[in-house]
Design a protein around this motif. Structure first.
Motif, PDB file in Angstrom:
ATOM      1  N   UNK A 193       0.740  -1.236   0.086  1.00  0.00           N
ATOM      2  CA  UNK A 193      -0.026  -0.140   0.049  1.00  0.00           C
ATOM      3  C   UNK A 193       0.914   1.555  -0.482  1.00  0.00           C
ATOM      4  N   UNK A 194       1.553   1.907   1.128  1.00  0.00           N
ATOM      5  CA  UNK A 194       1.880   2.808   1.138  1.00  0.00           C
ATOM      6  C   UNK A 194       3.184   3.493   0.338  1.00  0.00           C
ATOM      7  N   UNK A 195       4.218   2.049   0.431  1.00  0.00           N
ATOM      8  CA  UNK A 195       5.391   1.443  -0.207  1.00  0.00           C
ATOM      9  C   UNK A 195       5.124   1.755  -1.650  1.00  0.00           C
ATOM     10  N   UNK A 196       4.433   0.409  -2.019  1.00  0.00           N
ATOM     11  CA  UNK A 196       3.590   0.715  -3.637  1.00  0.00           C
ATOM     12  C   UNK A 196       3.259   2.312  -4.402  1.00  0.00           C
ATOM     13  N   UNK A 197       2.415   2.391  -3.455  1.00  0.00           N
ATOM     14  CA  UNK A 197       1.819   4.017  -3.875  1.00  0.00           C
ATOM     15  C   UNK A 197       3.326   4.904  -4.023  1.00  0.00           C
ATOM     16  N   UNK A 234      11.177  10.874  -1.890  1.00  0.00           N
ATOM     17  CA  UNK A 234      11.802  10.980  -0.837  1.00  0.00           C
ATOM     18  C   UNK A 234      11.905   9.898   0.606  1.00  0.00           C
ATOM     19  N   UNK A 235       9.798  10.021  -0.272  1.00  0.00           N
ATOM     20  CA  UNK A 235       8.791   8.583   0.718  1.00  0.00           C
ATOM     21  C   UNK A 235       9.963   7.405   0.553  1.00  0.00           C
ATOM     22  N   UNK A 236       9.668   7.501  -1.055  1.00  0.00           N
ATOM     23  CA  UNK A 236      10.625   6.342  -0.892  1.00  0.00           C
ATOM     24  C   UNK A 236      11.851   6.217  -0.588  1.00  0.00           C
ATOM     25  N   UNK A 237      12.735   6.571  -0.327  1.00  0.00           N
ATOM     26  CA  UNK A 237      13.926   6.709   0.602  1.00  0.00           C
ATOM     27  C   UNK A 237      13.464   6.066   1.392  1.00  0.00           C
ATOM     28  N   UNK A 238      12.806   6.423   2.380  1.00  0.00           N
ATOM     29  CA  UNK A 238      12.501   6.729   3.730  1.00  0.00           C
ATOM     30  C   UNK A 238      11.836   5.411   4.125  1.00  0.00           C
ATOM     31  N   UNK A 239      11.221   4.624   3.002  1.00  0.00           N
ATOM     32  CA  UNK A 239      10.895   3.323   3.589  1.00  0.00           C
ATOM     33  C   UNK A 239      11.940   2.284   2.890  1.00  0.00           C
ATOM     34  N   UNK A 275      20.986   4.987  -6.546  1.00  0.00           N
ATOM     35  CA  UNK A 275      21.770   5.839  -5.397  1.00  0.00           C
ATOM     36  C   UNK A 275      21.273   5.682  -4.283  1.00  0.00           C
ATOM     37  N   UNK A 276      19.395   5.308  -4.492  1.00  0.00           N
ATOM     38  CA  UNK A 276      19.275   5.036  -2.739  1.00  0.00           C
ATOM     39  C   UNK A 276      20.240   4.047  -2.088  1.00  0.00           C
ATOM     40  N   UNK A 277      20.858   3.139  -3.014  1.00  0.00           N
ATOM     41  CA  UNK A 277      20.877   2.114  -2.037  1.00  0.00           C
ATOM     42  C   UNK A 277      22.819   2.482  -2.087  1.00  0.00           C
ATOM     43  N   UNK A 278      23.126   3.490  -2.174  1.00  0.00           N
ATOM     44  CA  UNK A 278      24.423   3.706  -1.933  1.00  0.00           C
ATOM     45  C   UNK A 278      24.600   4.035  -0.317  1.00  0.00           C
ATOM     46  N   UNK A 279      23.416   4.209  -0.449  1.00  0.00           N
ATOM     47  CA  UNK A 279      23.617   4.785   1.368  1.00  0.00           C
ATOM     48  C   UNK A 279      22.435   3.703   2.153  1.00  0.00           C
ATOM     49  N   UNK A 280      23.078   2.286   1.753  1.00  0.00           N
ATOM     50  CA  UNK A 280      22.220   1.739   1.800  1.00  0.00           C
ATOM     51  C   UNK A 280      23.092   0.520   1.986  1.00  0.00           C
TER      52      UNK A 280
END
Length: 315
Positions: free
Chosen positions: A103-107, A151-156, A205-210
């Motif tokens: 739901x939230x992440x998918x949206x 921003x929301x996607x990276x936060x999740x 880019x998100x995964x570089x910090x994860x």
């Protein structure tokens, strides 16, 4: 050659919910056949099996048809317990994670991906998704909110990193719950896979910090399973027609709406794509509804739905 004993997955390659099931089948090393269904309507052979449910994926074993990835994963685990994915710590929690991921992440994934695709989204796809959801599939609006949704996607995503870091600190392994992949991993994997497939530069880019999440994702993505056989939708319908549904006790117990076996009921998702499927109620419990249906194409089939996320009423 696929027959009434085979696992048959109705899917299409870019479907993130189908990827959940494909991953589970790989992790369990199960042989299966695939039917590539259209991305948009019409899907006449699928509807002949489901009675109106049009969303993907759908799983078929003989004349039993399973609608929605939640009931598909539950059935795969029940029928094929070897290489179990319902590991200690995953019970119940897996479906809770699924509710969040689906739901939230998918949206947020939808807004990022279709905002990125922008004007390249085919008009036929837009019209189909508007009919499915009952509301505008507004590409300009998605483009406008895409920066905030990134921003929301990276936060999740970073919640996955926190969980993996906590597990590593406790010495519990490289997966979300322990040293082996399970259903929680399967559900959490979906949005990362979709973003990596559709907007890889943003995902990377998100995964570089994860780094823990990047390694977790690679381990799952590189899982080896059996190469599926491909069959046509008409062949799948013919298999259903030549089979009989698996025997199941005609039971309902402690039903809040006091349903009884043999009643005519209708079932539909509670979010979008509310095409009500009608049939004779065979079985109901807290996690599953089974409807008996007859069509000229497939004859008698049992159509299975999960309870969470689906509405049911008397027809």
């Amino acid at each position: 050659m696929a027959d009434a004993r085979s696992i048959i997955l109705h899917e299409y390659p870019s479907s993130p919910f189908s990827e959940k099931v494909r991953l589970a089948l790989k992790l369990k090393n199960l042989a299966y056949a695939r039917v590539e269904q259209p991305v948009i309507m019409p899907k006449p052979d699928l509807i002949a099996l489901t009675g109106g449910y049009r969303r993907i994926p759908v799983l078929q074993i003989g004349a039993d048809v399973y609608c929605d990835s939640a009931i598909i994963l539950r059935e795969i685990e029940a029928r094929y317990p070897l290489h179990s994915l319902k590991l200690p710590g995953h019970e119940g929690l897996a479906q809770i994670v699924a509710g969040w991921a689906d739901s939230r992440w998918f949206q947020s994934s939808v807004a990022v991906i279709f905002g990125h695709m922008g004007d390249n989204v085919p008009e036929a796809f837009i019209k189909d998704r508007e009919l499915l959801s009952g509301r505008p599939f507004n590409i300009p609006a998605m483009k406008a909110v895409a920066p905030m949704m990134r921003d929301q996607w990276r936060a999740r995503l970073m919640l996955i990193e926190e969980r993996l870091a906590g597990g590593k600190g406790a010495g519990s392994g490289n997966y979300l719950i322990g040293a082996k992949p399970g259903l929680v991993d399967v559900h959490a994997y979906m949005n990362v896979w979709w973003m990596k497939s559709a907007v890889p530069e943003f995902a990377d880019a998100c995964l570089e910090n994860a780094p823990l999440t990047a390694a977790w994702y690679r381990r799952l993505a590189e899982a080896e399973g059996q190469t599926p056989e491909t069959i046509t939708a008409k062949e799948a319908v013919a298999i259903a027609k030549g089979a009989a549904p698996r025997l199941v006790a005609a039971t309902t117990r402690n039903e809040p709406q006091e349903f009884s076996p043999g009643e005519q009921v209708a079932v539909a998702p509670d979010d979008y794509g509310q095409d009500w499927v009608e049939g004779e109620l065979v079985h109901a419990d807290s996690q599953r509804m089974i409807l008996r249906r007859f069509t000229p194409e497939a004859e008698t089939v049992h159509v299975h739905f999960p309870r969470a996320g689906f509405l049911v009423r008397r027809a």
